[in-house]
Design an enzyme around this catalytic site. Structure first.
Site, PDB file in Angstrom:
ATOM      1  N   ASN A 104     -13.823 -22.350  11.169  1.00  0.00           N
ATOM      2  CA  ASN A 104     -15.419 -22.782  11.767  1.00  0.00           C
ATOM      3  C   ASN A 104     -15.922 -21.924  12.792  1.00  0.00           C
ATOM      4  OD1 ASN A 104     -16.146 -25.300  10.102  1.00  0.00           O
ATOM      5  ND2 ASN A 104     -14.069 -26.200  10.602  1.00  0.00           N
ATOM      6  N   THR A 105     -15.010 -21.624  13.688  1.00  0.00           N
ATOM      7  CA  THR A 105     -15.372 -20.712  14.817  1.00  0.00           C
ATOM      8  C   THR A 105     -15.332 -19.277  14.808  1.00  0.00           C
ATOM      9  OG1 THR A 105     -14.706 -22.725  16.258  1.00  0.00           O
ATOM     10  CG2 THR A 105     -15.137 -20.507  17.424  1.00  0.00           C
ATOM     11  N   ASN A 106     -13.895 -19.098  14.271  1.00  0.00           N
ATOM     12  CA  ASN A 106     -13.520 -17.512  14.241  1.00  0.00           C
ATOM     13  C   ASN A 106     -12.844 -17.201  12.899  1.00  0.00           C
ATOM     14  OD1 ASN A 106     -13.984 -16.659  16.857  1.00  0.00           O
ATOM     15  ND2 ASN A 106     -12.303 -17.976  17.605  1.00  0.00           N
ATOM     16  N   GLY A 166      -7.473 -29.358   3.662  1.00  0.00           N
ATOM     17  CA  GLY A 166      -8.152 -27.861   3.876  1.00  0.00           C
ATOM     18  C   GLY A 166      -7.105 -26.528   3.342  1.00  0.00           C
ATOM     19  N   ALA A 167      -8.005 -25.623   2.961  1.00  0.00           N
ATOM     20  CA  ALA A 167      -7.178 -24.418   2.772  1.00  0.00           C
ATOM     21  C   ALA A 167      -6.229 -23.984   3.675  1.00  0.00           C
ATOM     22  CB  ALA A 167      -8.311 -23.243   2.345  1.00  0.00           C
ATOM     23  N   ASP A 168      -6.770 -23.968   5.125  1.00  0.00           N
ATOM     24  CA  ASP A 168      -5.912 -23.558   6.145  1.00  0.00           C
ATOM     25  C   ASP A 168      -4.443 -24.316   6.215  1.00  0.00           C
ATOM     26  OD1 ASP A 168      -7.474 -25.699   6.829  1.00  0.00           O
ATOM     27  OD2 ASP A 168      -7.745 -25.295   8.831  1.00  0.00           O
ATOM     28  N   ASP A 183      -8.835 -15.094   6.630  1.00  0.00           N
ATOM     29  CA  ASP A 183      -8.759 -16.631   7.189  1.00  0.00           C
ATOM     30  C   ASP A 183      -9.968 -17.096   7.771  1.00  0.00           C
ATOM     31  OD1 ASP A 183      -7.967 -19.064   7.825  1.00  0.00           O
ATOM     32  OD2 ASP A 183      -7.029 -18.631   9.559  1.00  0.00           O
ATOM     33  N   VAL A 184     -10.957 -17.703   7.205  1.00  0.00           N
ATOM     34  CA  VAL A 184     -12.238 -17.998   7.894  1.00  0.00           C
ATOM     35  C   VAL A 184     -12.033 -19.462   8.206  1.00  0.00           C
ATOM     36  CG1 VAL A 184     -14.679 -18.199   7.348  1.00  0.00           C
ATOM     37  CG2 VAL A 184     -13.062 -16.463   6.138  1.00  0.00           C
ATOM     38  N   ASP A 211      -1.790 -26.446  14.442  1.00  0.00           N
ATOM     39  CA  ASP A 211      -2.843 -25.817  14.299  1.00  0.00           C
ATOM     40  C   ASP A 211      -3.966 -26.037  15.325  1.00  0.00           C
ATOM     41  OD1 ASP A 211      -4.208 -23.458  13.810  1.00  0.00           O
ATOM     42  OD2 ASP A 211      -4.346 -23.589  11.687  1.00  0.00           O
TER      43      ASP A 211
END
Length: 262
Positions: free
Chosen positions: A9-11, A107-109, A6-7, A129
């Site tokens: 923006n920060t981690n 978004g994918a997340d 899981d990519v 989230d």
């Protein structure tokens, strides 16, 4: 063994599932400048530390909200794992009925979280989230993804104070000793934490009123536990909701391919 990635923006959060259970997970900084080989060597070290190897992995799924990083990650998977990864995006079967005006904007997340949330906790549901941005997603009682809210994340808010106010320091996001700060750092910590708790409670309250439902509220993300301990609206904290959702999507799509004889 299935490798999930899981990519954000920060981690980036990585995990390996074995027989449906999350065996191990890791968190690393998202670096848009790393090459496929640098990512390959990093993942190799993480796996070897747990007594695992590339050969133990039989499938990979990737979710990313950072498009520039995807080429390196896909090449890394193909070069080191010898596996073409399943990527969360157009063409993947999610089972979600998305009621956004333009479903491709979701978004994918958020999609992955919704899949996991519905499967694990039922509906109606609000998923919060806490990432670089904090997202609120509403799934109605018919399990339709209805939309949500996006706000600046906690770290963005703290960094904005530090970068835009000359005399304010960079702070650790933690609970202060009291709401009324006795020094600059504790006053900032109080403002960030309790300001954010107020935001969460206010937005969730308004979402429930508009939906005319009493959905269960699930929190995930790095700071979910801290916020939930100070809030009265979060029912469940699931720190690995996104990884679980990735595994579920992998299984669903792998089974569909198997049924088609692919």
């Amino acid at each position: 063994m299935i490798f999930v990635l899981d990519v954000g923006n920060t981690n980036a959060v990585l995990g390996v599932f074995e027989e449906g259970e999350l065996r191990q997970h890791w968190r690393m900084e998202t670096d848009r400048h790393k090459t496929e080989d640098e990512y390959g060597m990093l993942v190799k070290q993480l796996l070897e530390h747990e007594g695992l190897s590339f050969e133990d992995v039989k499938g990979i799924i990737v979710s990313s909200v950072v498009p520039p990083i995807m080429f390196a990650l896909e090449r890394m998977c193909e070069k080191y794992f010898k596996i073409k990864p399943l990527v969360v995006g157009p063409g993947i079967k999610t089972g979600l009925n998305i009621k956004y005006e333009n479903p491709r904007e979701v978004g994918a997340d958020r999609i992955v979280n919704a899949v996991a949330g519905i499967h694990l906790y039922g509906s109606p549901l609000i998923i919060v989230d806490f990432g670089t941005a904090t997202t609120y997603c509403y799934i109605n009682e018919e399990k339709h993804y209805m939309g949500g809210v996006i706000t600046p994340g906690i770290m963005i808010s703290a960094e904005a104070l530090y970068s835009r106010a000359a005399k304010l320091p960079r702070i650790e996001i933690t609970k202060p000793g009291s709401v009324i700060g006795k020094n600059t750092v504790s006053a900032m910590q109080s403002g960030i934490l309790y300001g954010y708790v107020g935001q969460v409670e206010g937005i969730v309250k308004r979402m429930k009123e508009e939906a005319k439902q009493e959905p269960k509220v699930i929190a995930t993300g790095g700071l979910a536990k801290l916020i939930s301990e100070e809030s009265n609206v979060i029912d469940i904290v699931d720190p690995f909701l996104t990884l679980k959702g990735l595994y579920m999507l992998y299984e669903r799509n792998a089974n569909l391919q198997h049924e088609k004889g692919e």
